[in-house]
Design an enzyme around this catalytic site. Structure first.
Site, PDB file in Angstrom:
ATOM      1  N   LEU A  21      50.295  53.472  40.942  1.00 35.71           N
ATOM      2  CA  LEU A  21      49.753  53.020  39.669  1.00 35.71           C
ATOM      3  C   LEU A  21      50.799  53.021  38.555  1.00 35.71           C
ATOM      4  CD1 LEU A  21      46.253  54.792  39.649  1.00 35.71           C
ATOM      5  CD2 LEU A  21      46.913  52.604  40.673  1.00 35.71           C
ATOM      6  N   HIS A  22      50.595  52.112  37.595  1.00 38.05           N
ATOM      7  CA  HIS A  22      51.487  51.984  36.453  1.00 38.05           C
ATOM      8  C   HIS A  22      50.654  51.621  35.221  1.00 38.05           C
ATOM      9  CE1 HIS A  22      50.980  47.701  37.186  1.00 38.05           C
ATOM     10  NE2 HIS A  22      51.459  47.847  38.403  1.00 38.05           N
ATOM     11  N   GLY A  33      50.074  48.910  33.805  1.00 40.21           N
ATOM     12  CA  GLY A  33      49.212  47.742  33.996  1.00 40.21           C
ATOM     13  C   GLY A  33      47.866  48.139  34.569  1.00 40.21           C
ATOM     14  N   HIS A  34      47.891  49.013  35.584  1.00 39.75           N
ATOM     15  CA  HIS A  34      46.635  49.507  36.151  1.00 39.75           C
ATOM     16  C   HIS A  34      45.841  50.286  35.110  1.00 39.75           C
ATOM     17  CE1 HIS A  34      49.004  49.235  40.056  1.00 39.75           C
ATOM     18  NE2 HIS A  34      47.927  48.520  40.323  1.00 39.75           N
ATOM     19  N   GLU A  54      45.833  39.434  35.666  1.00 45.25           N
ATOM     20  CA  GLU A  54      46.190  38.022  35.810  1.00 45.25           C
ATOM     21  C   GLU A  54      47.568  37.818  36.430  1.00 45.25           C
ATOM     22  OE1 GLU A  54      45.650  36.105  32.033  1.00 45.25           O
ATOM     23  OE2 GLU A  54      43.504  35.818  32.377  1.00 45.25           O
ATOM     24  N   ASP A  59      48.260  38.505  39.379  1.00 46.51           N
ATOM     25  CA  ASP A  59      47.820  37.882  40.625  1.00 46.51           C
ATOM     26  C   ASP A  59      46.730  36.856  40.285  1.00 46.51           C
ATOM     27  OD1 ASP A  59      49.233  39.584  42.770  1.00 46.51           O
ATOM     28  OD2 ASP A  59      48.326  41.080  41.471  1.00 46.51           O
ATOM     29  N   VAL A  69      50.396  42.972  31.873  1.00 45.33           N
ATOM     30  CA  VAL A  69      51.117  43.987  31.104  1.00 45.33           C
ATOM     31  C   VAL A  69      52.574  43.948  31.545  1.00 45.33           C
ATOM     32  CG1 VAL A  69      51.323  46.454  30.579  1.00 45.33           C
ATOM     33  CG2 VAL A  69      49.059  45.408  30.874  1.00 45.33           C
ATOM     34  N   SER A  85      53.544  47.449  41.236  1.00 48.01           N
ATOM     35  CA  SER A  85      53.863  48.603  42.080  1.00 48.01           C
ATOM     36  C   SER A  85      55.167  48.375  42.831  1.00 48.01           C
ATOM     37  CB  SER A  85      52.723  48.852  43.073  1.00 48.01           C
ATOM     38  OG  SER A  85      51.514  49.111  42.386  1.00 48.01           O
ATOM     39  N   ARG A  86      55.484  47.140  43.118  1.00 49.50           N
ATOM     40  CA  ARG A  86      56.704  46.817  43.856  1.00 49.50           C
ATOM     41  C   ARG A  86      57.963  47.083  43.031  1.00 49.50           C
ATOM     42  NH1 ARG A  86      55.533  43.391  48.396  1.00 49.50           N
ATOM     43  NH2 ARG A  86      53.314  42.900  48.478  1.00 49.50           N
TER      44      ARG A  86
END
Length: 281
Positions: free
Chosen positions: A32-33, A35-36, A149, A151, A177, A187-188
């Site tokens: 998680l980051h 954005g999550h 968004e 994805d 984000v 996550s990558r």
């Protein structure tokens, strides 16, 4: 905050609340980051409680090496979620439990949505996405579910999935984000070296340039610009650049009145595959 590994135990907790409480779901694959966290925060604002699923779904990977290397940071994920205020439930199922037996994806017909961009380059990917999201929706029965968004194609696929499966859940798309450099949070990104992370900012910079020039340049000219921008960078390899119709996601070759468009990029930084997109006006 509670952590559940079995859907049955999770629902024992949630069932007494159904009908009187709104339940938000944020499906994630962990690592998680911020954005999550932005998805979770919005879910908490709009619902009485939020379920965050953390599950690296094997059926949406077409590359076994990518699946093996995908970052798994459960303890750090839980610690990050504990920084938020509100009722958060964490669902961490095993694959066999979630899939209720054999871990295989269901075959879906998402129409033209599944044949563009990611669908072209990741065989079976959206069947895997549709399968696991359907399983999560049926296990949790959320009021709303939140997707980033970044994805964007996946977001459209999930909306189509709800229609196909006749599910009663509102799908909420949330803005991308970004890091200070403009790189879309992912996550990558944890797998990138310092140099790769710095160079990967080219992706968002290129999209911004396309966005800026979209009114005055043809799609052909923009395609050429993007290819040349990546060709001159030794750290990034462009997999695809597409300007597509926002609704159908079909590749656009020229601009048409009363249509809206987005620009999409997929590129490799070493072995790490990164995607991003941006609305065009």
């Amino acid at each position: 905050m509670k952590v559940f590994t079995a859907a049955g135990k999770l629902n024992e907790f949630i069932d007494p609340l159904r009908g009187t409480k709104k339940i938000g779901l944020i499906p994630t694959m962990g690592a998680l980051h911020e954005g999550h966290l932005s998805l979770v925060e919005r879910g908490l604002e709009e619902n009485d409680l939020v379920v965050v699923s953390i599950f690296v779904n094997p059926t949406q990977f077409d590359n076994a090496g990518d699946l093996k290397k995908y970052p798994r940071t459960l303890d750090a994920d839980i610690a990050l979620l504990k920084t938020l205020k509100g009722t958060i439930l964490i669902f961490v199922p095993e694959a066999v439990e979630l899939y209720q037996g054999t871990v295989v994806s269901k075959k879906y017909n998402f129409g033209s949505l599944e044949n563009e961009m990611e669908g072209k380059h990741r065989k079976g990917h959206f069947d895997g996405v549709g399968t696991v999201v359907n399983l999560l929706f049926r296990a949790i029965l959320p009021t709303r579910a939140y997707f980033g968004e970044k994805d964007f194609q996946q977001l459209q696929i999930v909306k189509k999935l709800v229609e196909i499966e006749k599910l009663s859940v509102d799908i909420i798309g949330c803005e991308i984000v970004r890091e200070d450099s403009g790189l879309a949070m992912s996550s990558r990104n944890k797998r990138l070296s310092a140099t790769q992370k710095e160079e990967a900012a080219l992706i968002s910079k290129t999209l911004k340039a396309v966005q800026k020039d979209f009114r005055k340049k043809s799609i052909h000219e923009l395609n050429t610009f993007v290819k040349e921008a990546f060709a001159s960078n030794p750290h990034l390899k462009l997999e695809y650049f597409e300007i597509a119709n926002t609704k159908t996601l079909k590749t656009a070759f020229r601009k048409r009145k009363n249509s809206s468009y987005r620009a999409f990029i997929a590129a490799f930084a070493g072995e790490v595959r990164l995607i991003d997109n941006m609305a065009l006006k």
